[in-house]
Design a protein around this motif. Structure first.
Motif: not given
Length: 181
Positions: A45-57
């Motif tokens: 959709m025009g974005c160039t990320g990696k669809d990588l969910s963030p690390a969370i604690s």
């Protein structure tokens, strides 16, 4: 006198519960600077990320916690109802973190955890992709629940998960970051 005693006990329990809930915290190194990292953006959709969910604690869940719900929500999405990027339920009570990418690869989620379809209809994490020129607020929420398994049907919507989890929440903690392109 008995009614007054019951009121004092109830108020004390409420205050103790609120203090304990205030100790419950969530952090994300990917949101640490208050900005969504490029890897957490969508790869379409025009974005160039990696669809990588963030690390969370998270830490200091209240006594009686039996499971957790983790969500990532964009309240600013131009839908009239926001956008659920990620919803995971039934995360066991002994889990205190999700590695980066766990929501992007369901096999990396803890045993027993269930991933609900996000607002794009995909099970798992869907990256940020705000319209060009807009800044959106992305919020990770972790809820400590009083139930082992959230009583929702298969195929439950993120909104239903929110409704039912709110009825079973002992404490909730959030962390937010801004995202734009």
């Amino acid at each position: 006198m008995n009614r007054f005693h019951n009121l004092v006990v109830a108020a004390s329990m409420l205050i103790a519960s609120a203090a304990q809930a205030a100790d419950f915290t969530v952090t994300s190194p990917d949101f640490a600077e208050g900005k969504v990292q490029q890897a957490q953006f969508a790869a379409n959709m025009g974005c160039t990320g990696k669809d990588l969910s963030p690390a969370i604690s998270w830490a200091n869940a209240p006594e009686g916690t039996k499971s957790f719900v983790v969500t990532l929500y964009d309240k600013d999405a131009p839908t009239g109802s926001g956008w659920w990027h990620w919803v995971a339920i039934d995360i066991p009570a002994d889990v205190t973190a999700l590695d980066g990418g766990a929501g992007s690869d369901i096999s990396k989620m803890p045993a027993g955890a269930v991933t609900i379809a996000n607002d794009a209809g995909q099970r798992g994490f869907g990256g940020a992709c705000p319209p060009e020129g807009e800044v959106h607020d992305y919020t990770i929420t972790v809820k400590a629940l009083s139930v082992d398994k959230l009583p929702v049907p298969p195929g439950a919507s993120p909104a239903l998960v929110g409704f039912v989890s709110n009825m079973n929440t002992l404490a909730s903690a959030t962390v937010s970051a801004k995202g734009s392109r």
